[in-house]
Design a protein around this motif. Sequence first.
Motif, PDB file in Angstrom:
ATOM      1  N   ARG A   1       0.934  -1.529   0.154  1.00  0.00           N
ATOM      2  CA  ARG A   1       0.075   0.095  -0.632  1.00  0.00           C
ATOM      3  C   ARG A   1       1.282   1.659   0.220  1.00  0.00           C
ATOM      4  O   ARG A   1       1.065   2.272  -0.938  1.00  0.00           O
TER       5      ARG A   1
ATOM      6  N   SER B   1      -1.516   2.373  -3.704  1.00  0.00           N
ATOM      7  CA  SER B   1      -1.369   3.435  -3.593  1.00  0.00           C
ATOM      8  C   SER B   1      -0.490   4.500  -3.597  1.00  0.00           C
ATOM      9  O   SER B   1      -0.623   5.226  -2.774  1.00  0.00           O
TER      10      SER B   1
ATOM     11  N   ASN C   1      -7.259  -1.122  -7.915  1.00  0.00           N
ATOM     12  CA  ASN C   1      -5.568  -1.610  -8.223  1.00  0.00           C
ATOM     13  C   ASN C   1      -5.524  -3.198  -7.785  1.00  0.00           C
ATOM     14  O   ASN C   1      -4.479  -3.233  -8.174  1.00  0.00           O
TER      15      ASN C   1
ATOM     16  N   TYR D   1      -8.436   2.727  -4.984  1.00  0.00           N
ATOM     17  CA  TYR D   1      -6.958   2.072  -5.078  1.00  0.00           C
ATOM     18  C   TYR D   1      -7.382  -0.279  -4.480  1.00  0.00           C
ATOM     19  O   TYR D   1      -6.602  -0.556  -5.410  1.00  0.00           O
TER      20      TYR D   1
END
Length: 464
Positions: free
Chosen positions: A187, A210, A402, A399
Amino acid sequence: MNKTVGIGIALVIIVAVVAALLFLSTQPQQTPTPTRTSPTQPPATTSTPTPSATTTQTTTTVAPTYKWQLIGMYIAAEDKVVKGQPPVQQPPPDYLTPVIVDVKPTEAPTVVEIGVLQPLSGRLASLGQLAAAAATLAEQDVNAYLTKINATFRIRVVTADTAADPTKALDQMKALHSRGVKFYIVRTSGEVRTMKPYADENKLIVISVSSTAPALAIPGDYVFRLPPDDTKQVKAISKILQDAGVKAVVVIWRNDDWGNGLVKGLEAVAQSRGFEVIRAATYDPQKGEFSTEVSVLAQKVREAIAKYGADKVAVAAFGFAELQTIFITAAKYEELKQVKWYGADGSTGLSELLVPDAAQFAVQVGGFVSPKFAPARSPYYDRVRDYILKNYNREPDSYAYNAYDAVWLIAYSILQAGTADSQKIHDTLPTVAAKYFGASGYTKLNEAGDRESADYEIWAIVKS
């Protein structure tokens, strides 16, 4: 009369008096008749009144609730902010995409494990949980597809909690690496910086959902980042501020790669946007209270208001869930409630900022308008969104999409390379990403292994 007789008479008198008093105290007392009053004036009373209809209604009043609401878009190619939602997109016919098939996954000779290291507790838990959920959905979808094409491997998502703590994240990576895991979905920029040397040394593929700190845009390393770096985000933030007529931006921010990068980036574009950046306070994100930093912020805002006027001054707060505490503290200062506040992607969508005390302040200061990388609207986007809404009753942040795509990129890279060797995947993944369109949209990477470009959604906290 002798002394003995006198004492005896006195005792008799005392006993008689006491007896009389006891007799009187046992008699019932007469209650006076209450004074009659008009219907609009209830009689005076010292007893506890029975709750009236008005009282009942007051005690059952529902407190206001709050939500994040999409209010517009920053279109990077045109450098402009527009209202409304982004249009639906369709990839070119020759692009790789997620393939959703109605097939029950079967076992295969080889299982490739993917470590999903996300904050499942702590200040980013509300977002880390959704990223982990999206990766789990991708595991199901990928394995169904691999079954359909008779691939010789399957993937398995192994989730571990980092609590957004870089040291804990590295420990989790080492623990999984000891059992042979070579692929990781992680992350924050702080975690990436701490894990990066170990990942590079051991040739471990790291895909961040992120991390955006410009300082981590390093060509040739084993870190790939699916959002664009913050040199793009500051263009969105600065355009929002410019359109709002801001002349001075007073900044409070996390003292880490992400926060420091945003402040430096904002300073680099401020003059061209027509405003100045005033540094107020940076803070240790591990602290529990920020009264000193907020006090300094209030002083800097007072000075800026005296120079420009409250309508030309803004606060930029670059933080994560600790902004909840900062908001509640800032609400004690009148000057901090007179100016608009703006944020960045690290806090956009956080449920921690929707608690009443923090959200009420955010609404008072203009909704805490904040940008976030914009995933492209498509059927693949809808699949992730619908899954999370159904299972978590929450709007996924950008995110999470993602995280879903990261699993597909690993799987497609293994298929194309014909091996799960991480060094070969390192060379293959950028080629796959350049021709992939998933839940987050186009994933083409630049020379540093970061997403090449993207638009930004603009969100604000509102009463629901």
